[in-house]
Design an enzyme around this catalytic site. Structure first.
Site, PDB file in Angstrom:
ATOM      1  N   CYS A 140      41.266  42.783  35.678  1.00 22.85           N
ATOM      2  CA  CYS A 140      41.252  42.010  36.923  1.00 22.85           C
ATOM      3  C   CYS A 140      42.135  40.768  36.827  1.00 22.85           C
ATOM      4  CB  CYS A 140      39.827  41.627  37.307  1.00 22.85           C
ATOM      5  SG  CYS A 140      38.906  40.784  36.011  1.00 22.85           S
TER       6      CYS A 140
ATOM      7  N   HIS B  46      34.891  37.703  35.927  1.00 23.55           N
ATOM      8  CA  HIS B  46      35.710  38.528  36.829  1.00 23.55           C
ATOM      9  C   HIS B  46      36.668  37.640  37.620  1.00 23.55           C
ATOM     10  CE1 HIS B  46      36.681  42.109  39.062  1.00 23.55           C
ATOM     11  NE2 HIS B  46      36.370  41.546  40.207  1.00 23.55           N
TER      12      HIS B  46
END
Length: 782
Positions: free
Chosen positions: A312, A736
């Site tokens: 990510c 994330h």
């Protein structure tokens, strides 16, 4: 079925185990075996080429003359899945089995004969086809390699010296020797001490007593007891390297303390398992304030990128960059033939063009109809997302961190990508898109006693600024300890550019009263990237601080932070000899760098390169030079290299380049931009034709000169926020990343914020809180 003469070619062989087989998607675009026309895999070199309207497979034949190709087409079976697809893990790598989910058809094509359904039992075809279909695909092979090379032994595991052996009973292996913790226990393999580890994400407790033991005794290697398996795998940590490692002789080292490896059973998750599980659980809210799921957006510029396993950080940075006109104009060439390259999957230019086409064309921005009917699907399913496996492999190749499957820092990835782009070869009529990010930063030193000054100007493509941490005082009914006073982005810039005192001896008057130091912008770029640093060391671990930063969507004027350089009447300090024998690192600043985890050699080099006084400036220098090949070699001044404009150059290499017809200033600049590698310097010269004839850009610390064509010093200098990268999680090694980009939605003229959460692309209704805690800010000059 037809036949042809080419099936008897000596070149018709199955792929060897070491050969890459591109049988998932085209090497020049993201068309894949799931497209209606399928994918043509060359039976000579195993390049994958699309067979649809772009027909990169035919282009491959025209360029290379390889006659035969295997067309592979895959269609989804009408089945319902009860669980998500199996994800590869470090502990168990399962073979790729798609038979239960897809129907696959194949046919053999011969381009010279114009035949499109050759008998696949003829000649050596059957063996070649079987080899292609059973070979591990390129993306899976790279994923396996990344997991396998995740951890390696080090000198401390290979040369482990253990104290006198003894039997450690099970009772002594059940609790930390310094506290009551009975889990997350680490055994020192040198002396047998048992200590608890750091506090881990997922609620695992720890007081860092194993680390305290290592600091006290200098014992380097410890093993996590609960992670040991009978087959010899375990979490091994080297405190000297500050990295996870493997111990090839773990069985013997455990037996030294009376622990039988064959009798061990894994009772706790490994660090890698916890990290992967933790990162997969992180998710930014995909619902609106009223609880409704945010609707997906489709179209050109609204294409998601699938997560390749903790990737990510890559996806979020790429989405922000390809929203910028400089990257779009540089790499999107819809009507041009791809560049002629023997191995397109190994060429950065080709893969950046492939990314640009994939993200910006809109060809792949469509709902994943295969997701309909699954328990987790919404009424309008999200995209499947592009799989940038070739790009990830290419930018991570040879890099200690980005070649792995670990979560990485988005800012460090941005710097790494900029470096690769700058070192790559650019066609004659095109220049590097990173030029739009370049600007000059000025450092001004003034002696408190004699008032003489020195100016130093550095070339930069980003700015990393500290976020002031002002904790709220606890009270009976308000905020608890750990919350912070909100600041503005201008507060952060004020802190970064404010005047401070540094302890230096004046070379002019000999005064020890010190110097005032101030950093300012000499020029400002078209595209400005700001990294907001919200970290502090807690128990020797960098910990993220949730300090809110208010960033207005109204234009931000940075003119007050511009400097005009040397002022009239100022007297410059004389040059000083900064040879190695006279250089003594500032001990306070060096201790600060060592406490952050930087090795001594790196700290000394950074202090030498940044004036030997400011640990923050030294840290910024280190972040920009982490990939220097000699960064960990013993300190010598002729190895200290800054960026391409203020480096010390090997005269012999400069002479070699000059003898090739390259003027001296460009030779020095090329060596500085390529870490002194003469072969890469030659490539750099030919890949930067736009700089031919430019004057010497060597930064002059006496006159405070500024490189030409490096940003602009015009006022007003107004910027508007264009995109942000946000990180959710307490550590850069877990959590994330997502990107929020401000752009026009399909059919609308007004700008809206769009969230790119891997493959999910949705309109973000309110990002005020996200802006406050963003990690990277991308500003565009108005």
């Amino acid at each position: 079925m037809a036949s042809c003469v080419h099936i008897n070619s000596h070149d018709l062989k199955p792929p060897s185990p070491s050969q890459a087989v591109y049988r998932e998607d085209c090497t020049q675009c993201f068309d894949s075996i799931d497209n209606e026309a399928g994918l043509n895999v060359c039976l000579t070199c195993f390049n994958g080429g699309c067979a649809g309207d772009r027909d990169h497979a035919s282009l491959h034949f025209k360029r290379h003359g390889h006659p035969l190709a295997l067309n592979i087409k895959r269609t989804r079976k009408k089945v319902q899945r009860d669980e998500p697809p199996h994800k590869i893990s470090k502990l168990a790598i399962a073979a790729e089995t798609d038979e239960d989910r897809y129907d696959t058809t194949t046919r053999v094509i011969c381009y010279p004969c114009g035949k499109y359904d050759i008998n696949d039992t003829s000649g050596g075809l059957a063996m070649a086809i079987d080899g292609v279909l059973n070979a591990m695909s390129f993306s899976k092979r790279e994923e396996v390699k990344a997991w396998e090379q995740e951890f390696v032994p080090c000198e401390h595991t290979l040369c482990l010296n253990q104290h006198d052996s003894r039997y450690i009973g099970s009772k002594d292996l059940s609790q930390c020797s310094m506290c009551d913790l009975k889990e997350n226990l680490w055994l020192c393999l040198e002396c047998g001490n048992l200590g608890c580890g750091r506090s881990q994400f997922g609620g695992i407790g720890g007081n860092s007593h194993a680390l305290a033991h290592a600091d006290l005794t200098s014992h380097a290697i410890a093993v996590k007891l609960g992670s040991i398996t009978a087959d010899g795998s375990a979490d091994i940590y080297c405190y000297s390297c500050n990295e996870e490692r493997i111990d090839p002789n773990l069985a013997d080292h455990l037996a030294h303390w009376g622990i039988n490896l064959a009798g061990r059973e894994k009772t706790e998750k490994s660090l890698m398992e916890m990290q992967v599980e933790h990162n997969l659980k992180w998710d930014f809210s995909m619902t609106s304030e009223n609880g409704h799921e945010l609707s997906p957006i489709f179209g050109p510029g609204f294409t998601g990128l699938a997560n390749l396993g903790n990737s990510c950080y890559l996806s979020s940075v790429v989405q922000c960059l390809f929203d910028l006109p400089e990257f779009q104009q540089r790499y999107l060439h819809e009507n041009e033939e791809p560049p002629f390259i023997d191995s397109p999957a190994e060429d950065l230019e080709t893969q950046l063009r492939k990314l640009a086409d994939g993200i910006l064309s809109g060809r792949y921005s469509r709902a994943n109809m295969d997701a309909i009917g699954t328990p987790s699907s919404s009424e309008v399913p999200h995209q499947r997302g592009l799989m940038p496996a070739m790009f990830k492999h290419l930018v991570g190749r040879g890099h200690e961190e980005f070649s792995t499957m670990k979560q990485q820092d988005a800012f460090e990835f941005l710097l790494h990508l900029f470096k690769l782009i700058n070192l790559s070869r650019h066609p004659g009529h095109l220049s590097s898109p990173t030029h739009a990010f370049m600007f000059a930063m000025e450092q001004r030193l003034q002696c408190v006693r004699c008032k003489k000054v020195r100016y130093k100007v550095d070339e930069q493509d980003n700015i990393s600024i500290p976020v002031p941490a002002r904790r709220l005082a606890p009270s009976n009914d308000t905020s608890p300890i750990g919350q912070f006073v909100p600041v503005t982005l201008l507060d952060c810039l004020d802190t970064s550019t404010s005047e401070e005192m540094v302890d230096l001896i004046c070379p002019s008057c000999g005064s020890k009263d010190g110097f005032s130091k101030r950093s300012s912008f000499r020029t400002l770029p078209q595209q400005l990237v700001i990294n907001a640093r919200r970290f502090e060391l807690i128990n020797w671990v960098p910990t993220k601080l949730d300090i809110p930063v208010d960033v207005s969507e109204e234009p931000l004027d940075l003119s007050p932070y511009l400097s005009s350089g040397q002022k009239e009447g100022e007297e410059l300090l004389p040059d000083t000899d900064t040879s190695k024998k006279d250089f003594v690192p500032n001990q306070y600043a060096l201790d600060q760098l060592l406490s952050m985890g930087f090795p001594r050699a790196r700290g000394e080099k950074a202090l030498y390169a940044t004036g030997n006084s400011d640990p923050e400036a030294a840290m910024n220098w280190l972040l920009a030079h982490l990939e220097d090949p000699d960064i960990d070699e013993p300190f010598t001044t002729n190895e200290i290299r800054g960026d391409g404009t203020n480096s010390l150059h090997d005269p012999g290499k400069v002479v070699q380049l000059v003898e090739m017809g390259i003027d001296e200033s460009r030779a020095k600049r090329a060596l500085g931009a390529t870490d002194g590698d003469i072969n890469r310097a030659i490539d750099w010269v030919f890949s930067h034709p736009e700089e031919a004839g430019a004057e010497d850009n060597e930064l002059n610390t006496r006159s405070g000169g500024c490189p030409e064509d490096l940003g602009s010093s015009d006022s007003p200098a107004k910027y508007e926020l264009r995109s942000i990268v946000c990180h959710k999680g307490s550590s850069v090694h877990a959590g994330h990343y997502v990107a929020f980009v401000r752009k026009s939605l399909p059919g609308q003229n007004e700008l809206s914020w769009v969230m790119f959460n891997d493959e999910k692309v949705v309109k973000a209704e309110d990002i005020q809180e996200m802006k406050k805690y963003a990690y990277l800010y991308f500003f565009s000059r108005i």
